[in-house]
Motif scaffolding. Structure first.
Motif, PDB file in Angstrom:
ATOM      1  N   HIS A   1       0.441  -1.065  -0.119  1.00  0.00           N
ATOM      2  CA  HIS A   1       0.075   0.343  -0.306  1.00  0.00           C
ATOM      3  C   HIS A   1       1.558   1.313   0.184  1.00  0.00           C
ATOM      4  CE1 HIS A   1      -3.602   3.491   0.878  1.00  0.00           C
ATOM      5  NE2 HIS A   1      -2.219   3.536   2.686  1.00  0.00           N
ATOM      6  N   ASP A   2       0.202   2.101  -0.796  1.00  0.00           N
ATOM      7  CA  ASP A   2       0.870   3.404  -0.763  1.00  0.00           C
ATOM      8  C   ASP A   2       2.718   3.258  -0.948  1.00  0.00           C
ATOM      9  OD1 ASP A   2       1.563   5.967  -1.276  1.00  0.00           O
ATOM     10  OD2 ASP A   2       1.892   6.529   1.008  1.00  0.00           O
ATOM     11  N   LYS A   3       3.440   2.502  -1.767  1.00  0.00           N
ATOM     12  CA  LYS A   3       4.661   1.731  -2.303  1.00  0.00           C
ATOM     13  C   LYS A   3       5.456   1.429  -1.068  1.00  0.00           C
ATOM     14  CE  LYS A   3       5.413   5.051  -5.876  1.00  0.00           C
ATOM     15  NZ  LYS A   3       6.510   6.090  -6.226  1.00  0.00           N
ATOM     16  N   LYS A   4       4.748   0.983   0.369  1.00  0.00           N
ATOM     17  CA  LYS A   4       5.164   0.597   1.250  1.00  0.00           C
ATOM     18  C   LYS A   4       5.006  -1.395   1.187  1.00  0.00           C
ATOM     19  CE  LYS A   4       4.327   4.268   4.246  1.00  0.00           C
ATOM     20  NZ  LYS A   4       4.390   4.970   3.235  1.00  0.00           N
ATOM     21  N   VAL A   5       6.146  -1.918   1.617  1.00  0.00           N
ATOM     22  CA  VAL A   5       5.566  -3.149   1.284  1.00  0.00           C
ATOM     23  C   VAL A   5       5.851  -4.277   2.223  1.00  0.00           C
ATOM     24  CG1 VAL A   5       7.383  -5.818  -0.115  1.00  0.00           C
ATOM     25  CG2 VAL A   5       6.817  -2.932  -1.186  1.00  0.00           C
ATOM     26  N   ILE A   6       4.998  -4.696   2.358  1.00  0.00           N
ATOM     27  CA  ILE A   6       5.671  -5.375   3.903  1.00  0.00           C
ATOM     28  C   ILE A   6       5.832  -7.308   2.907  1.00  0.00           C
ATOM     29  CG2 ILE A   6       4.518  -6.548   5.832  1.00  0.00           C
ATOM     30  CD1 ILE A   6       3.749  -4.243   6.382  1.00  0.00           C
ATOM     31  N   GLN A   7       6.247  -7.467   3.430  1.00  0.00           N
ATOM     32  CA  GLN A   7       7.210  -9.015   2.588  1.00  0.00           C
ATOM     33  C   GLN A   7       7.258  -9.961   4.071  1.00  0.00           C
ATOM     34  OE1 GLN A   7      10.499  -9.263  -0.060  1.00  0.00           O
ATOM     35  NE2 GLN A   7      10.234 -11.679  -0.103  1.00  0.00           N
ATOM     36  N   PHE A   8       6.560 -11.852   3.102  1.00  0.00           N
ATOM     37  CA  PHE A   8       6.023 -12.492   4.222  1.00  0.00           C
ATOM     38  C   PHE A   8       6.659 -13.528   3.993  1.00  0.00           C
ATOM     39  CE2 PHE A   8       1.483 -11.259   3.890  1.00  0.00           C
ATOM     40  CZ  PHE A   8       1.439 -10.091   4.956  1.00  0.00           C
ATOM     41  N   PRO A   9       7.736 -14.359   5.932  1.00  0.00           N
ATOM     42  CA  PRO A   9       8.084 -15.332   5.198  1.00  0.00           C
ATOM     43  C   PRO A   9       8.082 -16.514   4.497  1.00  0.00           C
ATOM     44  CG  PRO A   9       7.604 -14.777   7.772  1.00  0.00           C
ATOM     45  CD  PRO A   9       6.691 -13.771   7.149  1.00  0.00           C
ATOM     46  N   ASP A  10       6.537 -16.139   4.857  1.00  0.00           N
ATOM     47  CA  ASP A  10       6.155 -18.179   3.501  1.00  0.00           C
ATOM     48  C   ASP A  10       4.660 -17.297   2.108  1.00  0.00           C
ATOM     49  OD1 ASP A  10       6.666 -19.731   5.987  1.00  0.00           O
ATOM     50  OD2 ASP A  10       5.180 -19.194   6.836  1.00  0.00           O
ATOM     51  N   ASN A  11       4.715 -18.468   1.835  1.00  0.00           N
ATOM     52  CA  ASN A  11       3.760 -17.943   0.587  1.00  0.00           C
ATOM     53  C   ASN A  11       2.882 -18.520   0.824  1.00  0.00           C
ATOM     54  OD1 ASN A  11       3.636 -17.935  -2.413  1.00  0.00           O
ATOM     55  ND2 ASN A  11       5.017 -18.179  -3.271  1.00  0.00           N
ATOM     56  N   VAL A  12       2.015 -17.746  -0.481  1.00  0.00           N
ATOM     57  CA  VAL A  12       0.561 -18.870  -0.304  1.00  0.00           C
ATOM     58  C   VAL A  12      -0.033 -20.093  -0.527  1.00  0.00           C
ATOM     59  CG1 VAL A  12      -1.865 -18.861  -1.347  1.00  0.00           C
ATOM     60  CG2 VAL A  12      -0.318 -16.740  -1.187  1.00  0.00           C
ATOM     61  N   SER A  13      -0.098 -21.234   0.240  1.00  0.00           N
ATOM     62  CA  SER A  13      -0.328 -22.462   0.771  1.00  0.00           C
ATOM     63  C   SER A  13      -1.327 -23.144   0.090  1.00  0.00           C
ATOM     64  CB  SER A  13       0.278 -22.748   1.635  1.00  0.00           C
ATOM     65  OG  SER A  13      -1.111 -22.523   2.627  1.00  0.00           O
ATOM     66  N   SER A  14      -2.206 -22.628  -0.586  1.00  0.00           N
ATOM     67  CA  SER A  14      -3.251 -22.674  -0.907  1.00  0.00           C
ATOM     68  C   SER A  14      -3.802 -22.606  -2.150  1.00  0.00           C
ATOM     69  CB  SER A  14      -4.601 -22.266   0.016  1.00  0.00           C
ATOM     70  OG  SER A  14      -4.811 -21.588  -0.300  1.00  0.00           O
ATOM     71  N   ASN A  15      -5.039 -23.036  -2.877  1.00  0.00           N
ATOM     72  CA  ASN A  15      -5.469 -22.291  -4.010  1.00  0.00           C
ATOM     73  C   ASN A  15      -6.220 -21.211  -3.811  1.00  0.00           C
ATOM     74  OD1 ASN A  15      -3.896 -24.228  -5.509  1.00  0.00           O
ATOM     75  ND2 ASN A  15      -6.051 -26.006  -5.270  1.00  0.00           N
ATOM     76  N   ARG A  16      -6.477 -20.526  -3.372  1.00  0.00           N
ATOM     77  CA  ARG A  16      -7.835 -19.393  -3.172  1.00  0.00           C
ATOM     78  C   ARG A  16      -6.702 -18.478  -1.851  1.00  0.00           C
ATOM     79  NH1 ARG A  16     -14.213 -21.419  -2.636  1.00  0.00           N
ATOM     80  NH2 ARG A  16     -14.284 -22.349  -4.440  1.00  0.00           N
ATOM     81  N   VAL A  17      -7.714 -17.138  -2.039  1.00  0.00           N
ATOM     82  CA  VAL A  17      -6.936 -16.284  -1.100  1.00  0.00           C
ATOM     83  C   VAL A  17      -8.800 -15.626  -0.877  1.00  0.00           C
ATOM     84  CG1 VAL A  17      -4.513 -16.030  -1.644  1.00  0.00           C
ATOM     85  CG2 VAL A  17      -6.720 -14.433  -2.420  1.00  0.00           C
ATOM     86  N   GLY A  18      -8.531 -15.541   0.562  1.00  0.00           N
ATOM     87  CA  GLY A  18      -9.616 -14.822   1.119  1.00  0.00           C
ATOM     88  C   GLY A  18      -9.943 -12.898   1.296  1.00  0.00           C
ATOM     89  N   ILE A  19     -10.905 -11.926   1.274  1.00  0.00           N
ATOM     90  CA  ILE A  19     -10.575 -10.737   1.479  1.00  0.00           C
ATOM     91  C   ILE A  19     -11.772 -10.836   2.202  1.00  0.00           C
ATOM     92  CG2 ILE A  19     -10.756  -7.888   0.510  1.00  0.00           C
ATOM     93  CD1 ILE A  19      -9.690 -11.165  -1.750  1.00  0.00           C
ATOM     94  N   TYR A  20     -11.809  -9.643   3.832  1.00  0.00           N
ATOM     95  CA  TYR A  20     -12.869  -9.988   4.332  1.00  0.00           C
ATOM     96  C   TYR A  20     -12.703  -8.560   4.524  1.00  0.00           C
ATOM     97  CZ  TYR A  20     -15.188  -8.680   8.191  1.00  0.00           C
ATOM     98  OH  TYR A  20     -16.564  -8.643   9.689  1.00  0.00           O
ATOM     99  N   LEU A  21     -13.969  -7.405   4.131  1.00  0.00           N
ATOM    100  CA  LEU A  21     -14.289  -5.820   3.944  1.00  0.00           C
ATOM    101  C   LEU A  21     -14.848  -5.960   4.930  1.00  0.00           C
ATOM    102  CD1 LEU A  21     -13.332  -2.852   3.173  1.00  0.00           C
ATOM    103  CD2 LEU A  21     -15.497  -3.138   1.850  1.00  0.00           C
ATOM    104  N   ASP A  22     -14.498  -4.573   6.644  1.00  0.00           N
ATOM    105  CA  ASP A  22     -15.476  -4.395   7.426  1.00  0.00           C
ATOM    106  C   ASP A  22     -14.794  -2.906   7.153  1.00  0.00           C
ATOM    107  OD1 ASP A  22     -17.288  -3.818   9.927  1.00  0.00           O
ATOM    108  OD2 ASP A  22     -15.798  -5.516  11.030  1.00  0.00           O
ATOM    109  N   TYR A  23     -16.820  -2.657   6.034  1.00  0.00           N
ATOM    110  CA  TYR A  23     -16.163  -0.986   5.766  1.00  0.00           C
ATOM    111  C   TYR A  23     -16.198  -0.162   7.116  1.00  0.00           C
ATOM    112  CZ  TYR A  23     -16.643   3.283   3.252  1.00  0.00           C
ATOM    113  OH  TYR A  23     -16.089   3.903   2.098  1.00  0.00           O
ATOM    114  N   GLY A  24     -16.670  -0.562   7.814  1.00  0.00           N
ATOM    115  CA  GLY A  24     -17.844   0.405   8.789  1.00  0.00           C
ATOM    116  C   GLY A  24     -16.187   0.494  10.209  1.00  0.00           C
ATOM    117  N   ALA A  25     -15.962  -0.438  10.508  1.00  0.00           N
ATOM    118  CA  ALA A  25     -14.334  -0.695  11.023  1.00  0.00           C
ATOM    119  C   ALA A  25     -13.274  -0.726  10.881  1.00  0.00           C
ATOM    120  CB  ALA A  25     -14.537  -2.268  12.169  1.00  0.00           C
ATOM    121  N   SER A  26     -12.994   0.322   9.470  1.00  0.00           N
ATOM    122  CA  SER A  26     -11.915   0.147   8.624  1.00  0.00           C
ATOM    123  C   SER A  26     -11.072  -0.613   8.970  1.00  0.00           C
ATOM    124  CB  SER A  26     -10.984   1.519   9.764  1.00  0.00           C
ATOM    125  OG  SER A  26     -12.417   2.740   9.353  1.00  0.00           O
TER     126      SER A  26
END
Length: 518
Positions: free
Chosen positions: A446-471
């Protein structure tokens, strides 16, 4: 009567629980320094206290100290006596740097008034106020070497040609710097206090939210157990009902067969009697009425009907499955995630390098230019496409199948994101947030700021959860068990669209799993 910390007479003496006495100011400073360690101790006996000890004013010692100080007020104030009063100690009121002597009021009246005789507050450290080289009074401050010097040091010493200030000027400058430092420290202290208060408030909010979620989950499982118990009883009642019905029918048929068995036994006895007779006429006369071995009609059909009867497991299974379906529907119907419309891709925003499926769910990187109509919404530089739907309130969850791509990005963006320049790239601006994978590496951006994880994605799917009111915008790896990648906490200012970035292969938006809880 001496304080074990400052080694002077106790001022406003207080007592700890262990019985030792200290100046109130001294012991307060010591306890303040011990506060970060989480345990407090007496500076004299080292007895430890789990909580900050209460300070009790020692009235008796206060009276003794006050009486002693009233008897020798001047000595207590300075501790320096007149150099010339040799018969009895008289407290000094001033010290002369030139004479290296301390003076009482009487000797001060007759002391020289010439400028060379510099007077200062009473002190026993007169030698420290003279130059160690020239043995002259220190009157200046060398700015270059940051040291106090005398006049000879400026004229012929090591500090010749250096920029200097008088001691008063240098002292005032240092005081001003210290005041500035103090003000900065006060500001930082205020900021730190605000941060502490904010974190404490956040901690309270987390605790309250955790308590609420715990209560809801506990209630949910309590209700599940109650419903499952009721369903178990209902299914077992159905099993018992069928067993009882079958048992009664079989018992009735068994009675019929027992009666038939008895009748057959009587016939067998009669036949045996006929077989044992020697008179042919009697044998013929007894058996002419019919065939003694004839059986009743329908015996075979009745037996087949009863032999084929068993528990109706299909009905039992239907009762069980219907009950479980009702329970599941009740649980998912009360889930905390609000239902959102199925996400579909907006072909009017797709880059010409992307092919969109007819159902608007699948996007693939293509070697063939798709030659889409030019629109202001279309991404020109990067292989991106956003969703038709936008979200400006509530909680929403969706998934993306990334099994056929090793280079991708998935996330959310504002509709005002740039569509043409360098800032249109997903995550390289303030208007988009993403989870990315580049072969064996993955992270968030986000905004050119990268946070790299030590582990890769291990499954075939990724989930995205948005709580707009809770930001909150959360990313998950849908392995078993589900792994939380990262949560962005942002005060959103525009509606949010789902966005896909395809560097290689194909990505697919899966059916929206509304009414699911992460």
């Amino acid at each position: 009567m001496d304080c074990a910390i400052c080694l002077c007479f106790c001022i406003d003496p207080v007592t700890l629980r262990c019985g030792h006495n200290f100046c109130r100011l001294c012991i307060d400073l010591v306890l303040d320094t011990q506060e970060g360690a989480g345990v407090y101790s007496c500076p004299e006996c080292r007895e430890e206290f789990q909580e900050r000890p209460a300070l009790q004013r020692n009235i008796t010692l206060c009276n003794i100290v006050e009486s002693f100080r009233s008897s020798q007020p001047d000595q207590e104030e300075t501790g320096v006596f007149c150099t010339y009063c040799i018969h009895s100690p008289v407290p000094a009121v001033m010290s002369c740097l030139m004479c290296e002597a301390s003076l009482c009021d009487n000797h001060l009246r007759v002391h020289s008034k010439s400028p060379e005789h510099v007077l200062c507050d009473p002190t026993t450290s007169l030698e420290n106020r003279k130059c160690s080289v020239h043995k002259k009074i220190l009157e200046y401050y060398c700015i270059v070497d940051s040291t106090c010097i005398c006049g000879s040091c400026i004229l012929a010493g090591d500090h010749q040609g250096h920029k200097v200030d008088t001691l008063d000027q240098a002292s005032e400058k240092k005081k001003q710097k210290l005041r500035n430092d103090l003000q900065e420290l006060i500001s930082k202290t205020d900021e730190t206090e605000k941060e502490v208060q904010s974190l404490q408030e956040n901690k309270r909010n987390v605790h309250e939210k955790s308590s609420g979620v715990t209560e809801r989950v506990t209630g949910l499982f309590r209700d599940l157990r109650r419903q499952l118990d009721n369903l178990e009883k209902r299914v077992l009642r159905e099993v018992s009902r069928q067993e009882e019905q079958l048992s009664l029918a079989l018992a009735d048929f068994i009675q019929q067969l027992e009666r038939k068995k008895a009748k057959l036994s009587r016939k067998m006895c009669h036949i045996e009697e006929l077989c044992n007779m020697t008179d042919p006429l009697t044998v013929l006369q007894q058996s002419h009425t019919g065939d003694l071995c004839d059986t009743e009609e329908g015996d075979k059909e009745d037996r087949e009907r009863h032999d084929g009867r068993d528990l109706d497991e299909a009905l039992i299974s239907h009762t069980l499955h219907t009950g479980l379906s009702d329970i599941i529907a009740g649980v998912t119907g009360g889930c905390i995630i609000q239902e959102a419309a199925d996400i579909s891709l907006d072909i009017n925003t797709a880059c010409n390098d992307l092919h969109i499926s007819d159902d608007m769910k699948i996007v693939s990187l293509s070697d063939i230019n798709q030659n889409y109509p030019q629109t202001r919404k279309r991404f020109q530089k990067y292989p991106q496409v956003i969703s038709r739907e936008s979200f400006s309130s509530g909680r929403h969850y969706w998934e993306v199948d990334v099994s056929k791509s090793e280079w991708w990005g998935v996330g959310m963006c504002y509709p005002s994101i740039d569509r043409r320049g360098e800032l249109s790239d997903l995550g390289e601006n303030k208007k988009s947030w993403c989870l990315w994978r580049h072969y064996n590496r993955c992270g968030v951006l986000h905004d050119k700021k990268v946070i790299q994880f030590p582990d890769n994605v291990s499954s075939n799917r990724v989930g995205i959860y948005l709580d707009y009111g809770a930001s909150q915008l959360c990313f998950y790896d849908l392995c078993v068990p589900i792994r939380h990648f990262y949560t962005f906490t942002v005060t959103f200012t525009e509606p949010l669209h789902a966005i896909l970035w395809v560097g290689k292969g194909t990505m697919k938006i899966c059916g929206n799993r509304s009414n699911q809880e992460i």
